[in-house]
Design a protein around this motif. Sequence first.
Motif, PDB file in Angstrom:
ATOM      1  N   GLY A  17       0.772  -1.227   0.000  1.00  0.00           N
ATOM      2  CA  GLY A  17       0.000   0.000   0.000  1.00  0.00           C
ATOM      3  C   GLY A  17       0.807   1.283   0.000  1.00  0.00           C
ATOM      4  O   GLY A  17       0.243   2.360  -0.184  1.00  0.00           O
ATOM      5  N   ASP A  18       2.128   1.214   0.201  1.00  0.00           N
ATOM      6  CA  ASP A  18       2.971   2.409   0.179  1.00  0.00           C
ATOM      7  C   ASP A  18       3.478   2.680  -1.235  1.00  0.00           C
ATOM      8  O   ASP A  18       3.682   1.738  -2.013  1.00  0.00           O
ATOM      9  CB  ASP A  18       4.173   2.244   1.109  1.00  0.00           C
ATOM     10  N   PRO A  19       3.734   3.955  -1.586  1.00  0.00           N
ATOM     11  CA  PRO A  19       4.305   4.257  -2.905  1.00  0.00           C
ATOM     12  C   PRO A  19       5.649   3.551  -3.083  1.00  0.00           C
ATOM     13  O   PRO A  19       6.467   3.501  -2.155  1.00  0.00           O
ATOM     14  CB  PRO A  19       4.480   5.777  -2.873  1.00  0.00           C
ATOM     15  N   ALA A  20       5.874   3.021  -4.280  1.00  0.00           N
ATOM     16  CA  ALA A  20       7.054   2.195  -4.527  1.00  0.00           C
ATOM     17  C   ALA A  20       8.356   2.926  -4.220  1.00  0.00           C
ATOM     18  O   ALA A  20       9.249   2.378  -3.564  1.00  0.00           O
ATOM     19  CB  ALA A  20       7.051   1.696  -5.968  1.00  0.00           C
ATOM     20  N   ALA A  21       8.492   4.163  -4.701  1.00  0.00           N
ATOM     21  CA  ALA A  21       9.758   4.879  -4.525  1.00  0.00           C
ATOM     22  C   ALA A  21      10.080   5.058  -3.050  1.00  0.00           C
ATOM     23  O   ALA A  21      11.229   4.824  -2.615  1.00  0.00           O
ATOM     24  CB  ALA A  21       9.702   6.229  -5.238  1.00  0.00           C
ATOM     25  N   VAL A  25      13.332   3.203  -0.987  1.00  0.00           N
ATOM     26  CA  VAL A  25      14.325   3.945  -0.203  1.00  0.00           C
ATOM     27  C   VAL A  25      14.378   3.423   1.229  1.00  0.00           C
ATOM     28  O   VAL A  25      15.465   3.215   1.794  1.00  0.00           O
ATOM     29  CB  VAL A  25      14.023   5.457  -0.238  1.00  0.00           C
ATOM     30  N   ALA A  26      13.230   3.194   1.822  1.00  0.00           N
ATOM     31  CA  ALA A  26      13.191   2.680   3.192  1.00  0.00           C
ATOM     32  C   ALA A  26      13.879   1.325   3.291  1.00  0.00           C
ATOM     33  O   ALA A  26      14.605   1.050   4.268  1.00  0.00           O
ATOM     34  CB  ALA A  26      11.741   2.589   3.676  1.00  0.00           C
ATOM     35  N   GLN A  27      13.687   0.475   2.280  1.00  0.00           N
ATOM     36  CA  GLN A  27      14.324  -0.840   2.305  1.00  0.00           C
ATOM     37  C   GLN A  27      15.834  -0.738   2.130  1.00  0.00           C
ATOM     38  O   GLN A  27      16.595  -1.460   2.790  1.00  0.00           O
ATOM     39  CB  GLN A  27      13.724  -1.740   1.221  1.00  0.00           C
ATOM     40  N   THR A  28      16.297   0.129   1.241  1.00  0.00           N
ATOM     41  CA  THR A  28      17.751   0.261   1.062  1.00  0.00           C
ATOM     42  C   THR A  28      18.393   0.794   2.343  1.00  0.00           C
ATOM     43  O   THR A  28      19.498   0.366   2.714  1.00  0.00           O
ATOM     44  CB  THR A  28      18.086   1.181  -0.121  1.00  0.00           C
ATOM     45  N   GLU A  29      17.698   1.680   3.028  1.00  0.00           N
ATOM     46  CA  GLU A  29      18.224   2.174   4.303  1.00  0.00           C
ATOM     47  C   GLU A  29      18.235   1.073   5.350  1.00  0.00           C
ATOM     48  O   GLU A  29      19.207   0.925   6.109  1.00  0.00           O
ATOM     49  CB  GLU A  29      17.402   3.378   4.769  1.00  0.00           C
ATOM     50  N   ARG A  30      17.167   0.294   5.384  1.00  0.00           N
ATOM     51  CA  ARG A  30      17.111  -0.817   6.341  1.00  0.00           C
ATOM     52  C   ARG A  30      18.248  -1.800   6.129  1.00  0.00           C
ATOM     53  O   ARG A  30      18.850  -2.306   7.082  1.00  0.00           O
ATOM     54  CB  ARG A  30      15.763  -1.541   6.214  1.00  0.00           C
ATOM     55  N   LEU A  31      18.570  -2.069   4.869  1.00  0.00           N
ATOM     56  CA  LEU A  31      19.583  -3.062   4.529  1.00  0.00           C
ATOM     57  C   LEU A  31      20.989  -2.466   4.432  1.00  0.00           C
ATOM     58  O   LEU A  31      21.954  -3.212   4.248  1.00  0.00           O
ATOM     59  CB  LEU A  31      19.218  -3.746   3.210  1.00  0.00           C
ATOM     60  N   GLY A  32      21.101  -1.161   4.514  1.00  0.00           N
ATOM     61  CA  GLY A  32      22.410  -0.530   4.425  1.00  0.00           C
ATOM     62  C   GLY A  32      23.025  -0.596   3.044  1.00  0.00           C
ATOM     63  O   GLY A  32      24.255  -0.562   2.901  1.00  0.00           O
ATOM     64  N   ALA A 180      12.666  -8.545   0.493  1.00  0.00           N
ATOM     65  CA  ALA A 180      11.421  -7.830   0.743  1.00  0.00           C
ATOM     66  C   ALA A 180      10.644  -7.708  -0.559  1.00  0.00           C
ATOM     67  O   ALA A 180      11.234  -7.642  -1.644  1.00  0.00           O
ATOM     68  CB  ALA A 180      11.691  -6.442   1.323  1.00  0.00           C
ATOM     69  N   VAL A 181       9.326  -7.691  -0.453  1.00  0.00           N
ATOM     70  CA  VAL A 181       8.439  -7.447  -1.587  1.00  0.00           C
ATOM     71  C   VAL A 181       7.604  -6.214  -1.266  1.00  0.00           C
ATOM     72  O   VAL A 181       7.088  -6.070  -0.145  1.00  0.00           O
ATOM     73  CB  VAL A 181       7.533  -8.660  -1.866  1.00  0.00           C
ATOM     74  N   ILE A 182       7.498  -5.320  -2.243  1.00  0.00           N
ATOM     75  CA  ILE A 182       6.733  -4.093  -2.091  1.00  0.00           C
ATOM     76  C   ILE A 182       5.536  -4.157  -3.029  1.00  0.00           C
ATOM     77  O   ILE A 182       5.693  -4.240  -4.251  1.00  0.00           O
ATOM     78  CB  ILE A 182       7.611  -2.871  -2.426  1.00  0.00           C
ATOM     79  N   LEU A 183       4.345  -4.152  -2.458  1.00  0.00           N
ATOM     80  CA  LEU A 183       3.111  -4.231  -3.235  1.00  0.00           C
ATOM     81  C   LEU A 183       2.495  -2.836  -3.310  1.00  0.00           C
ATOM     82  O   LEU A 183       1.875  -2.364  -2.344  1.00  0.00           O
ATOM     83  CB  LEU A 183       2.130  -5.219  -2.602  1.00  0.00           C
TER      84      LEU A 183
END
Length: 384
Positions: A17-21, A25-32, A180-183
């Motif tokens: 439900g969140d915008p892909a972009a 970004v949140a995932q790349t930050e989480r994963l470093g 992670a998968v982003i829907l």
Amino acid sequence: MLRGRVVFGAMDEVVFGDPAADAIVAQTERLGAKSVLLMVSGTLKRQTDEIDKIRKALGARCAGLFDAMPAHTPREAVIAAADAARAASADLIVTVGGGSITDGAKAVQLCLANDIRSVAAIDDIRVVKGVAPPLRPPAVRQISVPTTIAGGEFSAIAGVTNTQTRVKEALSHRLTIPRAVILDPAITVHTPEWLFLSTGIRAVDHCVEGICSREAQPYGDAQALHGLSMLARGLPRVKADPTDLAARLDCQVGTWLSTGPLASGVPMGASHGIGYVLGAAFGVPHGVTSCVMLPAVMRWNRVENSERQALVASAMGHPGKDLGDVLDDFIRGLGLPRSLKEVRVGPEHFDEIAGQSMRTPWVPRNPRRIDSPAQVREILVLAA
């Protein structure tokens, strides 16, 4: 007494439900991650601003872009994408696109980890007779933003086509599943209607063959039955109103649930097995293979699993009706192909398809036992 084993995959999370972009970004930050390779749909890149929005959001972390993955994930494109990942010194792959791109990134992970640099060398990492060779685990992982709904992003298996033999081969390692998968339903609005809807039938196929398997179990059933009901409601709503983001998200979540049986060890059946051959050897789109084959397979299997098929018909809102008829009407109602003739596959091809199908992982595990190509041919005649 019920026996079984459920193995949970190496996926960290699903964001919906969140915008892909923003979610990327949140995932790349989480994963470093500091050096991201984007593997994306070329059409999405050329015809929309979605990829530009993602590149701008990533900023300096976007180290490269690959947008040349054809349908059915040919070996040649996998090697080209792996070369792009090496050139970018990628520490994370982000896919934005359909199943072929998702599977391509899974294969790239294994190519990077095992120093595979040529088309022929993919022989060294492919699954043979259901067994994966010893492999070095991927160090560069992926996150996935799917724009179609076949569900491959929830699997650790990549289907890669050998263009010399015209056979789709499996590559697999437990760590090839996306972290992670982003829907994001909004990004799927750009997907052609026929492609979104037909891959939705692929997700329906996952549910149906999982529920109807002779190896079905309660964990997979619970997910597949609810996923099927969401897809059965959501797909017609998307057909009626392509801007209905709630319906699109229902289809995405239903697709996620559709992978419950396969992810927990329940095998697929003849619809998937024959579909592999139709895709690799005849170029039939991934989801369309299910549109054509699933009703015929259910009709052929009915003598073996009518009680399980009744569960499926009820979940689709048609208790007491023949499942083959329910599926036939449902697929026709979405305006999708329903016969082999419609995808330009004729009786002159049936012997070749039947022979190749026997060598897939799923036809031998069909709930109604298939011992010979002649029985596969019976199914093909039903789908003609």
